[in-house]
Structures are given as C-alpha cells and as structure tokens.
Enzyme design. Structure first.
Site, PDB file in Angstrom:
ATOM      1  N   GLU A 274       0.928  -1.081  -0.034  1.00  9.92           N
ATOM      2  CA  GLU A 274       0.151  -0.043   0.022  1.00  9.92           C
ATOM      3  C   GLU A 274       0.826   1.133   0.019  1.00  9.92           C
ATOM      4  O   GLU A 274       0.690   2.124   0.780  1.00  9.92           O
ATOM      5  CB  GLU A 274      -0.994  -0.046   1.383  1.00  9.92           C
ATOM      6  CG  GLU A 274      -1.973  -1.189   1.136  1.00  9.92           C
ATOM      7  CD  GLU A 274      -3.086  -1.241   2.265  1.00  9.92           C
ATOM      8  OE1 GLU A 274      -2.869  -0.608   3.365  1.00  9.92           O
ATOM      9  OE2 GLU A 274      -4.049  -1.784   1.820  1.00  9.92           O
ATOM     10  N   ASP A 347      -8.323  -9.250   3.936  1.00 12.76           N
ATOM     11  CA  ASP A 347      -8.134  -8.070   4.911  1.00 12.76           C
ATOM     12  C   ASP A 347      -9.164  -8.020   5.912  1.00 12.76           C
ATOM     13  O   ASP A 347     -10.010  -7.113   5.888  1.00 12.76           O
ATOM     14  CB  ASP A 347      -7.766  -6.791   3.943  1.00 12.76           C
ATOM     15  CG  ASP A 347      -7.502  -5.824   4.898  1.00 12.76           C
ATOM     16  OD1 ASP A 347      -7.284  -5.755   5.820  1.00 12.76           O
ATOM     17  OD2 ASP A 347      -7.604  -4.550   4.175  1.00 12.76           O
ATOM     18  N   GLU A 375     -12.657  -2.330  12.102  1.00 13.81           N
ATOM     19  CA  GLU A 375     -12.799  -1.661  10.663  1.00 13.81           C
ATOM     20  C   GLU A 375     -13.810  -2.135   9.891  1.00 13.81           C
ATOM     21  O   GLU A 375     -14.472  -1.376   9.126  1.00 13.81           O
ATOM     22  CB  GLU A 375     -11.368  -1.674  10.085  1.00 13.81           C
ATOM     23  CG  GLU A 375     -11.205  -1.135   8.653  1.00 13.81           C
ATOM     24  CD  GLU A 375      -9.896  -1.473   7.967  1.00 13.81           C
ATOM     25  OE1 GLU A 375      -8.825  -1.836   8.670  1.00 13.81           O
ATOM     26  OE2 GLU A 375      -9.751  -1.078   6.806  1.00 13.81           O
TER      27      GLU A 375
HETATM   28  C1  GCV Z   1      -2.397   0.264   8.151  1.00 11.69           C
HETATM   29  C2  GCV Z   1      -6.117  -2.103   5.520  1.00 11.69           C
HETATM   30  C3  GCV Z   1      -6.534  -0.842   6.342  1.00 11.69           C
HETATM   31  C4  GCV Z   1      -5.461   0.155   5.980  1.00 11.69           C
HETATM   32  C5  GCV Z   1      -4.120  -0.686   7.160  1.00 11.69           C
HETATM   33  C6  GCV Z   1      -3.888  -2.031   6.159  1.00 11.69           C
HETATM   34  C7  GCV Z   1      -2.729  -2.615   6.636  1.00 11.69           C
HETATM   35  O1  GCV Z   1      -5.827  -1.954   4.150  1.00 11.69           O
HETATM   36  O2  GCV Z   1      -7.668  -0.611   5.489  1.00 11.69           O
HETATM   37  O3  GCV Z   1      -5.982   1.132   6.868  1.00 11.69           O
HETATM   38  O4  GCV Z   1      -3.194  -0.017   6.999  1.00 11.69           O
HETATM   39  O5  GCV Z   1      -4.878  -2.836   6.030  1.00 11.69           O
HETATM   40  O6  GCV Z   1      -3.079  -3.451   7.353  1.00 11.69           O
HETATM   41  O7  GCV Z   1      -1.599  -2.392   6.670  1.00 11.69           O
END
Ligand code: GCV
Length: 680
Positions: A274, A347, A375
C-alpha cells in the site's frame, strides 16, 4: 500449554462475590475501569511476599487492594522449569492461597488470575497451573504521531506525543495495568504506515518514558519502522538493505535505542505494501530487507516482525498474492525475524478462510495478526464480539505452529477506551486468547461480563445468559447482515462502514472495489477460486484444498469466497442460493433485534449510563443491519431477477434512495431513521 488444573484438591473455598463486589450502581460509570475491580474500601487483604522489585510490589499492592477472598495470599519465587519465564501456579490451602513462579512476572500474572476468578465468581478448589501458549502477545497500535488513529473509533491516540516526555498522563499506567491483567506483554506504539520521525532522538526520548512505565507491568515496547528511515531522517541516498551505509545506519540506530530502552522489543515493518517503502524498491527481497534490520537488533536481543500483508498484482486474484510473494522465501529469514500474517488472505473481512500462508513456511517463524478494532465490523457502532472469529481461526491454524500473536488495537483516548463499551470485550478476549488459545468464546464472555457489566448485581440467571448469547451471536449476526455465505468486501470506498456493492469511483484500484469480489452478474455471484477459476484453493493444504475446491463440499459459510454460482444453485438446505442469501440477511436483522431484547431485559441491573449508551448503539446497529440488507438484496436482485422468498420482509428503502446516500470517504451517516423499518 495453559491451564492444567491438577486434580489434587487441597481445599475448597468459594470466592465470595455477591454483595462484596463493588456495586456498580453506586459509582458513576464512565467505562474507564474496564474489567478490573474497583479498590476495596477499608481493610486490606493480607499478602505475604519477600520478593523484591517493582513488579512484585505491584502484584502485592493489587492483591492488598482488590482481593476479597478471605484467605491470605502468599507470593513466592520457586524454581520450576515447566513454568518458563511467565507461567505461575496457584495453590489453594487452609486459609491461605500460594502463588509460585520463577520470577516476579509470573507472580504478577498469578495475582491477576486470582482477581479474574474473583470477578467471575469462580471457586478455587484445585491447583491451577498456567503457562502462556505464545511468548509474544502484542498489541499493534495504528496511532499516528499527530494523534489520529488509522481505523481507530475511540477518540484520539492515548499517546500524547506533544506532551511527552515532560508530562505523563495517568492513563499510561492504567493502560499497562489493563494489558498485564490479561497477559499482553508487548506494544507496538505507532502505525505500520510509519512516520520515520518515531526513530528520531526527539521521539525516542518520549518512547523511553512509556517503556519505563510499561516495564514493571511486564510489557516491552516495539516500534513500527519505516524502511526508508535512513533516507528520510538522515538523507542517505538509498535504503537498499545490501548497502553498507544503510546497514550501519540501522546498527547505530539500534545502539541508540537500546542505550535509552535496554529491553526494547524490536521493529514491526510494513514494507512494499500500500505504497510503503521496502526492499523491493531496491531490487531486494523481503528476506534481505528483514534480515538487515534483524542483524542490527540481534546483539540486543530484539526481533523484527515483518508483515506479509502485500498484494502487488502478481496474480489476478488478490487472495493469492501474499502467498506467491512470501512462500518462496521460506527458510531465508534470520531466526529473529517473525513473519506476521493477517488471519485471512485478503483483509480482516467479517469472515475469511484462514490465510494459506500459515503452515506453508515450515522453516520460518510465523505469527498471526488479528484486528481488534472493528474496521470491517461496524466500527464503534456495532456489537461484534470477536472471540468466536479468533476461536474459529485456531480451529484451522494450530497454536503450536505460531510463535506469537498480534492484535490491531481498538483503544483510543475515549473515557471508556474503546468507543463502544462492549468493544472492551474484544481487547479482553484478544489478551486471553493470546495467553490461552484453547479458551472458548463462552468461557471468555463468562469472565468478561460479570467483571465489566453486571458484577455485584442481582441479575437473574436467564438475563445473564441472554447477555452471553447477545455477545456470542454478535459476530455471526454481522456476517449475516453484511456479507453472508463467503461474500466479502462489499463496503463503500475508504471508510469500510456502509454497504456499497455498486461502488465504482473513477481511477480506483480494481481490487479495492466490491465488484472485484462479488462478481455478480445475471449468471450468478461469487469469486471463482476453484481449480477452474483463480485456483487459490491450490494454495491450501489438504484436506482444505479438496474441501474448498468443489462447491459440493465447500462449507456454506465460505461458498461465495471460493465459487461463482448460479442464483438458482441448490444449497444443502434445499433452497436456492438466492433464497438462502435473502434469508441470511433477514436472519442478521432478526438477530440484532434479539440482541436489543436481551439488552432491554438487563436494564434494571445495569448502570443507567452504560445501559443507555449501549441501547443507543444497538439502535444504530439495527438500522444499519436493515441498510445492509436492503442495499445488498436490492442490488443483487437486479442481477438475480428473482423475488424475495415469502418469509423475508420487504426492503424499506429503494435502491435509488440508498445509492443517493452520501458515502464519501469520511461521511458515513446511515440513512435517516424515518426511512427504516419500524415494524420489527
Ligand atoms: C494500516 C487495510 C486498512 C489500512 C491498513 C492496512 C494494513 O488495508 O484499510 O488502513 O493500514 O490494512 O493492514 O496495513
């Protein structure tokens, strides 16, 4: 492993709970006390100990203040290899309970065990021996240095960086104490999307203050490290892990850290994921990057937790990508690196199969990453007790195959720590399962509810069991009203709260969009990961590989994760897939309504402020469940062209209304109550 109650009954005594426990109604409730009993007034309990040091002193103090068992308690160091560095033994006796351990850490955990039994009203009638299943039980805070928390729903960060190191919030100690009481022994303070600044001298001096506060509670501090820190902090021209100057930079940085924090735990790293920098930016592998950092930590005894949450498009199926990138690196990591893997391959969805990376790297230490913060399970608005999800995980992935567990914290600076008061149960459950993954969700909820919600009240048994069921069914309810039968990632873009199966913002990565996952069309719904599709099933070991490969053997709850099936596909129940889908959404809504009833029944026995807070959030949850059901069934109905079965209530929204709800990145107001079903 933990909890071997020896059948040697020494004496039987019941820990008197009712009437002696604090009366919740007599105190102003703000949720800050968590599951820990309030200090007793008047006489202190008798605690005998000649063990020196801060940790032992805390254990003694906690028991003096909080133990109401009647017996005196003796804390004693007694060498016993089988107890390891953190285990303990509790031996009931005539008028005295003895706790033994190899060191003060074990005694502290033993003290909290006694208090836990007291809160749960459990009698101590035989020797209890406990040894944690994992050496490392760590919370990951996704806290940013500006006080915000990524995926945090309980206020701002607990860490007041701008006040540290001079000003020390009393909550740092309360936090450490709460963690110690459930066996958490490591804390990563900052977000995995890490700012390099945390490694600057200025911030390390702040981190040192926290480490000093946490140490007597048996907690080590870890930091998320940005792989490009040498470039960002000290303008090195590269962060290539094979560059000598880069390696030297990390060695010197570690020396600096350990001079300040001699028991620093190590680094957590999100690399090449990411948008985060990592070794692959310099043509190196994850192993080369992790090992370089591990070698800088090694002389000090530190560890690298290297995340496997990667999904570069090496394959058309995101669920396969971490395995493709990491599995070939098996055996290439130094032994103070541990690969941290999310429980599922995508995720943190409400339900995922376990990640096939578990067990697929036998020569590499691995740890599981759970998400305690909700989340994808309704943020701080929905009750979703997650112990059943983690219990399910441990049904597939044997604890013996893991070196550690991490949980992404749901903690912020709200008075009650977690936003939703009932979400404290998830922090608690994470700690308890990290210590003893053989605990059942029911056992955990039976500890947590009396300690937190109704201790010391005269709540009738049927009301208590109503609350237990409310907690125990809550995660499955979320699955039912959001993403049943293996559906996943139907969320609106960005905030991951409301339903938006149609979401398609311009320029978005396809694998961040619901349609990538649900693949609904007139022929059917679901992601074909079978051998005739992406063949993700081939990444699984037997028996799961075969089980998941065929729709006829794939469990219903994962069916659409692994298969694209026609709307009229005949399910095990005899119903069509469409009808079963509709009934699942309906069941989710009904379960929330039952949860509301269980809560209402408990009203006379619960602190009024707590009652109202949860009641209000449950109303939101019920409204959201309806929203999810309507959005998904109306949208998918356009593809199936099939009517709702007669036993499923009609939507109360139209698709047009729901499509018009503003689900901008930060705005996730659910549709107005007036639109929603008042019939239920
Ligand atoms: C910290 C998901 C979440 C992101 C998070 C990522 C991760 O994509 O939406 O907010 O980033 O996981 O675990 O690194």
């Amino acid at each position: 492993m933990a909890v071997q109650a020896m059948n040697k009954s020494i004496s039987t005594f019941m820990i008197i709970v009712a009437g002696m426990l604090f009366s919740m109604s007599a105190m102003a409730y703000d949720g800050s006390g968590l599951w820990l009993p309030a200090a007793r007034q008047g006489d202190k309990a008798t605690v005998i100990s000649d063990v020196k040091g801060r940790k032992a002193a805390i254990a003694v103090q906690e028991l003096r203040d909080l133990w109401r068992g009647g017996e005196s308690v003796t804390l004693r160091i007694k060498r016993d290899k089988s107890l390891g560095a953190e285990g303990y033994r509790i031996i009931p006796g005539d008028g005295n309970v003895t706790v033994t351990a190899n060191n003060a850490t074990g005694l502290l955990y033993g003290a909290y065990h006694l208090l836990r039994m007291q809160s749960a009203g459990v009698g101590l009638d035989s020797v209890v021996t406990e040894v944690p299943a994992f050496d490392l039980r760590v919370l990951n805070h996704w806290d940013n240095l500006d006080g915000t928390i990524e995926r945090g729903y309980a206020g701002e960060s607990l860490w007041k960086w701008e006040e540290l190191p001079g000003k020390i919030s009393p909550r740092y100690k309360d936090y450490a104490r709460a963690n110690a009481s459930i066996g958490i022994n490591g804390v990563v303070l900052n977000n995995v999307n890490a700012s390099s600044r945390i490694l600057s001298r200025e911030y390390l001096e702040k981190v040192k203050v926290l480490a000093d506060i946490f140490r007597p509670y048996g907690i080590k501090v870890y930091l998320s490290a940005n792989f490009a820190a040498p470039m960002q902090l000290d303008s090195l021209p590269t962060a290539d892990p094979l560059d000598k100057n880069v390696a030297r930079w990390w060695k010197e940085k570690c020396n600096e850290i350990y001079r300040l924090i001699p028991d620093f735990g190590g680094f957590l790293v999100k690399a090449n994921s990411e948008g985060q920098p990592g070794p692959c930016d310099f043509g190196r592998t994850h192993a080369e990057g992790a090992n370089m950092m591990a070698r800088a930590l090694r002389p000090h005894g530190g560890k690298v937790m290297w995340r496997a949450f990667v999904y570069s498009p090496a394959d058309a199926d995101r669920a396969k990508q971490a395995y493709i990138e990491f599995q070939p690196l098996d055996g290439k990591f130094d032994d103070n690196v541990i690969v941290q893997i999310k429980n599922g391959p995508v995720d943190f969805q409400p339900r995922e199969p376990f990640s096939p990376l578990f067990g697929a790297m036998p020569a590499t230490p691995q740890m599981a990453e759970f998400q305690v913060t909700q989340e994808y399970l309704g943020h701080a608005n929905h009750i979703a007790f997650l112990a059943p999800m983690w219990e399910e995980f441990f049904g597939f992935v044997k604890p013996e195959s893991l070196g550690a567990v991490a949980g992404v914290a749901n903690i912020g600076d709200d008075d009650n720590w977690t936003g939703h008061p009932m979400a404290q149960a998830n922090w608690y459950a994470f700690g308890r399962l990290a210590w003893d993954p053989s605990l059942t969700s029911r056992e955990i909820v039976k500890e947590w509810l009396p300690a937190t919600v109704y201790g010391g009240t005269a709540m009738p048994d049927d009301v208590k069991s109503g609350l237990e069921e409310m907690m125990l069914c809550s995660r499955e309810a979320v699955v039912d009203y959001m993403m049943p039968l293996g559906l996943h990632h139907l969320f609106a873009f960005g905030h991951h709260y409301g339903p938006e199966p149609w979401c398609n913002p311009e320029g978005a990565r396809p694998d961040w969009l619901p349609s990538y996952y649900h693949r609904a069309d007139s022929a059917g719904i679901g992601f074909d990961r079978s051998p005739s599709g992406s063949n993700a099933t081939a990444q699984y070991p037997e028996p799961y590989r075969s089980l998941y490969a065929s729709a006829s053997t794939c469990p219903d709850e994962l069916l659409l994760w692994f298969h694209h099936l026609p709307w009229n596909y005949k399910m095990r129940s005899g119903a069509t897939l469409w009808d079963e889908l509709c009934r699942s959404y309906e069941r989710g809504c009904i379960t929330v309504s039952d949860m509301q009833k269980a809560w209402t029944a408990a009203k006379p026995y619960i602190d009024p402020q707590l009652y109202t807070d949860v009641e209000t959030r449950l109303a939101t949850q019920a409204r959201d469940a309806q929203w999810w059901k309507d959005a998904c069934l109306l949208y998918f109905g356009e593809f199936s062209g099939m009517p709702l079965p007669a036993d499923v209530t009609a939507p109360v929204h139209t698709l047009e209304q729901l499509r018009a709800v503003d689900l901008g990145i930060t705005n996730f107001e659910s549709p107005s109550t007036s639109l929603l079903n008042s019939k239920r």
